[in-house]
Design an enzyme around this catalytic site. Structure first.
Site, mmCIF file in Angstrom:
data_model
loop_
_atom_site.group_PDB
_atom_site.id
_atom_site.type_symbol
_atom_site.label_atom_id
_atom_site.label_comp_id
_atom_site.label_asym_id
_atom_site.label_seq_id
_atom_site.Cartn_x
_atom_site.Cartn_y
_atom_site.Cartn_z
ATOM 1 N N ASP A 130 0.787 -1.255 0.000
ATOM 2 C CA ASP A 130 0.000 0.000 0.000
ATOM 3 C C ASP A 130 0.813 1.296 0.000
ATOM 4 O O ASP A 130 0.450 2.260 0.697
ATOM 5 C CB ASP A 130 -0.973 0.014 1.194
ATOM 6 N N LYS A 159 -6.705 -4.837 -3.065
ATOM 7 C CA LYS A 159 -7.343 -5.466 -1.902
ATOM 8 C C LYS A 159 -8.362 -4.507 -1.280
ATOM 9 O O LYS A 159 -8.094 -3.316 -1.168
ATOM 10 C CB LYS A 159 -6.279 -5.873 -0.881
ATOM 11 N N CYS A 184 -2.038 -2.354 7.900
ATOM 12 C CA CYS A 184 -2.027 -3.304 6.776
ATOM 13 C C CYS A 184 -0.815 -4.226 6.774
ATOM 14 O O CYS A 184 -0.916 -5.378 6.330
ATOM 15 C CB CYS A 184 -2.156 -2.550 5.462
HETATM 16 N N1 TIU Z 1 -2.629 0.370 4.318
HETATM 17 C C1 TIU Z 1 -3.092 0.623 5.540
HETATM 18 O O1 TIU Z 1 -2.397 0.443 6.548
HETATM 19 N N2 TIU Z 1 -4.378 1.154 5.630
HETATM 20 C C2 TIU Z 1 -4.775 1.999 6.644
HETATM 21 O O2 TIU Z 1 -5.928 2.423 6.671
HETATM 22 N N3 TIU Z 1 -3.833 2.372 7.558
HETATM 23 C C3 TIU Z 1 -3.977 3.282 8.572
HETATM 24 O O3 TIU Z 1 -3.067 3.372 9.389
HETATM 25 N N4 TIU Z 1 -5.062 4.024 8.622
#
Ligand code: TIU
Length: 241
Positions: A32, A137, A170
């Site tokens: 991500d 995802k 994530c």
């Molecule tokens: N990729 C991921 O960690 N999504 C989140 O929403 N992370 C946050 O820390 N908000």
């Protein structure tokens, strides 16, 4: 270095203990690294976060990505996001909290956390090559409602070098999912970041505690040292992909 069956491998200095990995069964998994989390105006900022906290992970990931490309290691990128009609976004996720803008609302980088919008894309510094795998995802974990396990199985992957954002959300969710599916996960400590530095530290501690209950933790220097003992010809000569 070759192991007893002739496959190229390396030893990563990690916690709680060093780990030997065969590179041909190892993938680099980058979680991500999207504009929506790292740049102002995206999903991360709408949740009230200081997105500048995540910038520190970019250079270490870039260095490991370059080394992975050099030795021909499988590279998998993920992106969190939803279909434009929000059919894969649970109301419980959309309605959560009191963000300035919700998932699907318009923002300066397009609709927040929606596939195909500029904010959903991976940052330019780590942009995937056409030959690399990108997995979309809908959740925090990269195995939930995705083709991840099938893809890794197809390529014979047993080990994951995991980095990306955020450490406790994530990255941790994905490592836990991977660990339960039998993958050995080495989390690259400085290749992960959180909006909350204390959560980053604890997120890494949770992985390596209890003898490595979810996996191993190593910094990018240790990973690079193990990988760069390979010449690119070693792995590429033996690679079937
Ligand atoms: N990729 C991921 O960690 N999504 C989140 O929403 N992370 C946050 O820390 N908000």
């Amino acid at each position: 270095m070759k192991n007893s069956s002739g496959a190229s491998q390396g030893t990563i200095t990690a916690e709680p203990e060093p780990i030997d990995l065969a590179w041909s069964t190892t993938a680099l998994l980058i979680i991500d690294m999207q504009r929506d989390f790292l740049e102002p105006g995206g999903f991360g900022e709408t949740l009230g976060n200081d997105v500048s906290q995540l910038a520190r992970a970019v250079q270490p990931i870039g260095a490991v990505l370059a080394a992975a490309r050099d030795i021909g290691m499988l590279v998998v990128h993920t992106r969190e996001g939803h279909l434009p009609d929000l059919s894969d976004a649970p109301p419980a996720k959309i309605e959560r909290g009191a963000p300035r803008s919700r998932i699907g609302d318009p923002g300066p980088m397009g609709r927040i956390l929606i596939r195909g919008e500029p904010g959903h894309d991976i940052i330019s510094e780590l942009y995937p090559l056409d030959s690399e795998i990108v997995i979309d995802k809908p959740g925090k974990g990269a195995f939930y409602a995705t083709e991840m396990n099938d893809v890794l199985t197809k390529y014979g992957i047993e080990n994951l070098l995991v980095c990306g954002v955020t450490t406790e959300v994530c990255v941790n969710t994905t490592v836990r999912e991977a660990n339960d599916r039998g993958y050995r996960c080495v989390v690259i400590s400085d290749g992960c970041a959180s909006y909350f530095p204390e959560f980053h530290e604890m997120g890494l501690k949770m992985i390596k505690a209890q003898g490595g209950i979810f996996g191993w933790v190593a910094d990018s220097g240790a990973v690079l040292k193990a990988m760069q003992m390979e010449t690119s010809s070693n792995l590429k000569a033996g690679a079937s992909r």
